[in-house]
Motif scaffolding. Structure first.
Motif, PDB file in Angstrom:
ATOM      1  N   ALA A 133      37.756  44.979  44.097  1.00  7.73           N
ATOM      2  CA  ALA A 133      38.974  44.599  44.819  1.00  7.73           C
ATOM      3  C   ALA A 133      39.859  45.814  45.051  1.00  7.73           C
ATOM      4  O   ALA A 133      40.454  45.965  46.133  1.00  7.73           O
ATOM      5  CB  ALA A 133      39.733  43.528  44.037  1.00  7.73           C
ATOM      6  N   ARG A 134      39.943  46.695  44.060  1.00  5.29           N
ATOM      7  CA  ARG A 134      40.737  47.917  44.227  1.00  5.29           C
ATOM      8  C   ARG A 134      40.159  48.800  45.325  1.00  5.29           C
ATOM      9  O   ARG A 134      40.900  49.350  46.147  1.00  5.29           O
ATOM     10  CB  ARG A 134      40.805  48.689  42.909  1.00  5.29           C
ATOM     11  CG  ARG A 134      41.594  47.991  41.814  1.00  5.29           C
ATOM     12  CD  ARG A 134      42.015  48.967  40.733  1.00  5.29           C
ATOM     13  NE  ARG A 134      40.887  49.619  40.096  1.00  5.29           N
ATOM     14  CZ  ARG A 134      40.268  49.155  39.023  1.00  5.29           C
ATOM     15  NH1 ARG A 134      40.665  47.998  38.475  1.00  5.29           N
ATOM     16  NH2 ARG A 134      39.260  49.804  38.484  1.00  5.29           N
ATOM     17  N   ARG A 135      38.850  48.950  45.344  1.00  2.17           N
ATOM     18  CA  ARG A 135      38.213  49.805  46.355  1.00  2.17           C
ATOM     19  C   ARG A 135      38.441  49.250  47.751  1.00  2.17           C
ATOM     20  O   ARG A 135      38.771  50.002  48.686  1.00  2.17           O
ATOM     21  CB  ARG A 135      36.719  49.939  46.068  1.00  2.17           C
ATOM     22  CG  ARG A 135      36.389  50.818  44.864  1.00  2.17           C
ATOM     23  CD  ARG A 135      34.929  51.222  44.865  1.00  2.17           C
ATOM     24  NE  ARG A 135      34.053  50.066  44.744  1.00  2.17           N
ATOM     25  CZ  ARG A 135      33.638  49.565  43.587  1.00  2.17           C
ATOM     26  NH1 ARG A 135      34.046  50.112  42.448  1.00  2.17           N
ATOM     27  NH2 ARG A 135      32.815  48.529  43.565  1.00  2.17           N
ATOM     28  N   VAL A 136      38.244  47.961  47.917  1.00  4.63           N
ATOM     29  CA  VAL A 136      38.428  47.349  49.235  1.00  4.63           C
ATOM     30  C   VAL A 136      39.881  47.463  49.674  1.00  4.63           C
ATOM     31  O   VAL A 136      40.177  47.837  50.819  1.00  4.63           O
ATOM     32  CB  VAL A 136      37.974  45.873  49.215  1.00  4.63           C
ATOM     33  CG1 VAL A 136      38.379  45.171  50.514  1.00  4.63           C
ATOM     34  CG2 VAL A 136      36.465  45.786  49.014  1.00  4.63           C
ATOM     35  N   HIS A 186      51.693  39.460  40.545  1.00  4.55           N
ATOM     36  CA  HIS A 186      50.355  39.085  41.005  1.00  4.55           C
ATOM     37  C   HIS A 186      49.269  39.924  40.321  1.00  4.55           C
ATOM     38  O   HIS A 186      48.402  40.505  40.978  1.00  4.55           O
ATOM     39  CB  HIS A 186      50.260  39.202  42.529  1.00  4.55           C
ATOM     40  CG  HIS A 186      51.309  38.424  43.254  1.00  4.55           C
ATOM     41  ND1 HIS A 186      51.291  37.053  43.357  1.00  4.55           N
ATOM     42  CD2 HIS A 186      52.447  38.834  43.889  1.00  4.55           C
ATOM     43  CE1 HIS A 186      52.346  36.642  44.034  1.00  4.55           C
ATOM     44  NE2 HIS A 186      53.071  37.707  44.362  1.00  4.55           N
ATOM     45  N   GLY A 187      49.365  40.002  38.989  1.00  8.95           N
ATOM     46  CA  GLY A 187      48.323  40.670  38.224  1.00  8.95           C
ATOM     47  C   GLY A 187      48.167  42.139  38.518  1.00  8.95           C
ATOM     48  O   GLY A 187      47.040  42.635  38.629  1.00  8.95           O
ATOM     49  N   SER A 188      49.260  42.849  38.664  1.00 11.07           N
ATOM     50  CA  SER A 188      49.332  44.299  38.923  1.00 11.07           C
ATOM     51  C   SER A 188      49.029  44.664  40.376  1.00 11.07           C
ATOM     52  O   SER A 188      48.946  45.850  40.715  1.00 11.07           O
ATOM     53  CB  SER A 188      48.430  45.107  37.978  1.00 11.07           C
ATOM     54  OG  SER A 188      47.061  45.067  38.351  1.00 11.07           O
ATOM     55  N   TYR A 189      48.885  43.667  41.250  1.00 16.58           N
ATOM     56  CA  TYR A 189      48.722  43.956  42.682  1.00 16.58           C
ATOM     57  C   TYR A 189      49.977  44.633  43.221  1.00 16.58           C
ATOM     58  O   TYR A 189      49.901  45.572  44.021  1.00 16.58           O
ATOM     59  CB  TYR A 189      48.457  42.656  43.437  1.00 16.58           C
ATOM     60  CG  TYR A 189      48.336  42.833  44.944  1.00 16.58           C
ATOM     61  CD1 TYR A 189      47.096  43.033  45.526  1.00 16.58           C
ATOM     62  CD2 TYR A 189      49.462  42.787  45.768  1.00 16.58           C
ATOM     63  CE1 TYR A 189      46.978  43.202  46.906  1.00 16.58           C
ATOM     64  CE2 TYR A 189      49.346  42.962  47.144  1.00 16.58           C
ATOM     65  CZ  TYR A 189      48.108  43.163  47.708  1.00 16.58           C
ATOM     66  OH  TYR A 189      48.001  43.348  49.059  1.00 16.58           O
TER      67      TYR A 189
END
Length: 211
Positions: free
Chosen positions: A159-162, A199-202
């Motif tokens: 998710a981080r990469r995308v 949002h969970g560190s988003y």
């Protein structure tokens, strides 16, 4: 990058995107309404949004806090066209750079009671200079509010990469060192700091307040 070249880059990026910006960004610029709900401006308080874009946030602030006096700046003339059409006489807008604007020349005032950065630090090349300059314009007992992409440490690696690959297409760079920078600014300027993940560190939301 010079102010002029950055302005041209932003105009090229948003010349056409500004027409669909509000509809598309609602899905991943999370936490903006959380910032607005926690703004709590003083009556007749002067509220400045730095890099106000299409004016979406200022429009929401105008509805929620009708007694505020609103100001917005952006380096992109294209984005300010959308903001001006949306806000009309409700806000005073200026095309200036976040790192060195003169509030008296741009708006006819010296200081602001509330200053907002909403997903703008991740797009301002010298974002730390923009933060320091904003604090210089903050009135006594005023507060600086910001929301932006978080450290993403609780998100799955894919998710981080995308996410970061997608953001790079729009010249967006999450500022992972933001908590450290804000803590240093709070200590240097004698401010109180509130900061937490969303949002969970988003995303991350922070408030710096003059005491």
């Amino acid at each position: 990058m010079t102010d002029r070249s950055h302005a041209a880059l932003m105009d090229d990026t948003y010349r056409y995107q500004r027409w669909v910006y509000d509809a598309t960004r609602a899905y991943y610029l999370l936490g903006r309404d959380h910032l607005i709900a926690n703004l709590a401006p003083v009556p007749q308080g002067r509220v400045l949004e730095i890099a106000c874009g299409t004016g979406r946030n200022l429009q929401h602030i105008a509805r929620r806090y009708p007694r505020t006096v609103l100001y917005g700046l952006d380096i992109s003339q294209q984005m300010l066209r959308s903001a001006g059409a949306k806000l009309g006489a409700r806000a005073t807008l200026a095309q200036v750079d976040a790192c060195d604007f003169d509030p008296r020349a741009a708006f006819g005032v010296a200081q602001f009671d509330s200053i907002i950065f909403s997903y703008s630090l991740s797009m301002i090349p010298d974002w730390q200079a923009a933060l320091r300059h904003a604090l210089d314009q903050l009135a006594p007992k005023g507060s600086l509010h910001l929301v932006d992409f978080g450290q993403q440490h609780r998100l799955p690696p894919i998710a981080r990469r995308v996410l970061n690959g997608w953001l790079a297409r729009f010249h967006v760079t999450p500022r992972h060192s933001l908590p450290i920078v804000l803590s240093d600014l709070a200590t240097t300027h004698g401010l109180t700091l509130q900061i937490h993940d969303l949002h969970g560190s988003y995303a991350q939301h922070a408030i710096l307040t003059r005491t």
